[in-house]
Design an enzyme around this catalytic site. Structure first.
Site, PDB file in Angstrom:
ATOM      1  N   ASP A  49      45.887  44.119  41.670  1.00  0.00           N
ATOM      2  CA  ASP A  49      46.233  44.764  40.395  1.00  0.00           C
ATOM      3  C   ASP A  49      46.238  46.289  40.565  1.00  0.00           C
ATOM      4  OD1 ASP A  49      43.504  45.100  40.567  1.00  0.00           O
ATOM      5  OD2 ASP A  49      43.037  44.140  38.653  1.00  0.00           O
ATOM      6  N   SER A  50      45.878  46.764  41.767  1.00  0.00           N
ATOM      7  CA  SER A  50      46.073  48.184  42.100  1.00  0.00           C
ATOM      8  C   SER A  50      47.558  48.543  41.992  1.00  0.00           C
ATOM      9  CB  SER A  50      45.546  48.491  43.509  1.00  0.00           C
ATOM     10  OG  SER A  50      46.102  47.596  44.455  1.00  0.00           O
ATOM     11  N   ASP A  88      46.112  38.978  42.534  1.00  0.00           N
ATOM     12  CA  ASP A  88      45.063  39.283  41.565  1.00  0.00           C
ATOM     13  C   ASP A  88      45.396  38.685  40.205  1.00  0.00           C
ATOM     14  OD1 ASP A  88      42.751  40.654  42.283  1.00  0.00           O
ATOM     15  OD2 ASP A  88      43.753  42.601  42.311  1.00  0.00           O
ATOM     16  N   LYS A 118      42.734  35.982  42.949  1.00  0.00           N
ATOM     17  CA  LYS A 118      41.449  36.696  42.984  1.00  0.00           C
ATOM     18  C   LYS A 118      41.043  37.062  41.562  1.00  0.00           C
ATOM     19  CE  LYS A 118      40.943  41.150  44.567  1.00  0.00           C
ATOM     20  NZ  LYS A 118      40.453  41.858  43.372  1.00  0.00           N
ATOM     21  N   GLU A 120      37.825  39.200  39.295  1.00  0.00           N
ATOM     22  CA  GLU A 120      36.658  40.078  39.319  1.00  0.00           C
ATOM     23  C   GLU A 120      35.663  39.566  38.290  1.00  0.00           C
ATOM     24  OE1 GLU A 120      37.861  44.122  38.501  1.00  0.00           O
ATOM     25  OE2 GLU A 120      39.423  44.071  40.030  1.00  0.00           O
ATOM     26  N   GLU A 187      33.032  45.303  46.816  1.00  0.00           N
ATOM     27  CA  GLU A 187      33.585  46.657  46.688  1.00  0.00           C
ATOM     28  C   GLU A 187      32.509  47.652  46.277  1.00  0.00           C
ATOM     29  OE1 GLU A 187      37.257  47.164  44.498  1.00  0.00           O
ATOM     30  OE2 GLU A 187      37.110  49.349  44.629  1.00  0.00           O
TER      31      GLU A 187
HETATM   32  O1  KIV Z   1      43.678  45.562  43.401  1.00  0.00           O
HETATM   33  C1  KIV Z   1      43.326  45.771  44.563  1.00  0.00           C
HETATM   34  O2  KIV Z   1      44.064  46.369  45.340  1.00  0.00           O
HETATM   35  C2  KIV Z   1      41.991  45.291  44.953  1.00  0.00           C
HETATM   36  C3  KIV Z   1      41.399  45.619  46.248  1.00  0.00           C
HETATM   37  C4  KIV Z   1      40.278  44.805  46.722  1.00  0.00           C
HETATM   38  C5  KIV Z   1      41.850  46.597  47.142  1.00  0.00           C
HETATM   39  O3  KIV Z   1      41.384  44.585  44.216  1.00  0.00           O
END
Ligand code: KIV
Length: 275
Positions: A49-50, A88, A118, A120, A187
């Site tokens: 999500d970056s 993400d 992924k 969080e 992280e």
């Molecule tokens: O969104 C992202 O790029 C991340 C990382 C772990 C680099 O979550």
């Protein structure tokens, strides 16, 4: 570089089995160009999500949607044949309930062709991880500094610096492992905590700003390649000044167009290039 065959995509069980083995090499990618180039060198590509920041210029990762990340995921999957690709789950797409998480994860995976997602979060999300894994969605869990929690954390800052918060991160990691996550992104935590968690869990840990004590490392490709337009963050090693190289190449192109040096005969149809 990985020793895996370039013709076969790294699978979720293969990555899961890399605990205490050769380090896992991971980078992000959000589009075809970078994904195609990095594919042979990495085991794991995250469509992070970056993208909200590096592809769309938002100040944080909160402003990206399921449809956007699914489309970026499809571009990355289509451009690669080796690395395991994860996408993400964006902010708001999984926190509310396991059912909502399943619907959005299934949409992301079926649209993109990625192998896993992924998320969080802390222990409160462990039941969601279990729900997804039991329904065929492999999950990477991300703990420690969680950029989607920017507003509750009060900024992007290292986590687990006192005993209570370090203990909380350990509990988060153990809960996700017990719920069936197959990889753990750590992280923004210190070396002793990263070592402790890596030794405690049976699944591989992938660090970003989390010391060499992890089973692998991940960075944002644009940071590594000097294309993010921001100062080099402490936990990043920039391997290329991509921005300087592109500026120089585009400057040369502009000069050639203005002077008439481009296009030459070999770039034109119906004109024979001089021998
Ligand atoms: O969104 C992202 O790029 C991340 C990382 C772990 C680099 O979550």
């Amino acid at each position: 570089m990985s020793t895996h065959s370039i013709t076969k995509r790294v699978s979720v069980p293969e990555l899961r089995a890399r605990k205490n083995q050769e380090k896992i090499v991971a980078l992000t990618a959000h589009g075809c160009a970078i994904a195609r180039i990095i594919d042979e060198h990495v085991d794991f590509i995250l469509v992070g999500d970056s993208a909200a920041m590096v592809a769309y210029g938002h100040p944080n990762t909160l402003s990206i949607t399921v449809d956007q990340l699914a489309a970026h995921g499809a571009a990355v999957v289509n451009a690669t044949s080796h690395a395991c690709v994860a996408v993400d789950m964006p902010f708001g797409s999984y926190q509310e309930s396991p059912e909502l998480a399943f619907r959005n994860a299934a949409k992301i995976m079926s649209t993109s062709g990625a192998s896993c997602v992924k998320i969080e979060g802390g222990t409160v999300l462990a039941p969601t991880v279990r729900y997804l894994v039991d329904r065929g969605i492999p999950v990477v869990a991300h703990v420690g500094l969680m950029p989607q929690y920017l507003n509750t954390m009060g900024g992007f800052r290292a986590q687990g610096l006192d005993e209570a918060s370090a203990q909380k991160i350990i509990e988060d990691a153990l809960a996700h492992e017990a719920a069936g996550a197959f990889l753990l992104v750590l992280e923004g935590i210190g070396e002793p905590l990263a070592r402790k968690i890596t030794n405690m869990v049976s699944i591989p840990t992938i660090g970003i700003g989390a010391s060499p004590e992890c089973d692998g490392q991940i960075l944002v490709s644009e940071d590594v390649l000097g294309l993010s337009g921001s100062k080099v963050l402490r936990f990043v090693k920039q391997y290329l000044d991509g921005e300087a190289l592109i500026r120089s190449a585009v400057g040369q192109y502009a000069a050639d167009v203005k002077s008439g040096a481009f296009p030459e005969a070999q770039h034109c149809f119906g004109i024979k290039a001089a021998k």
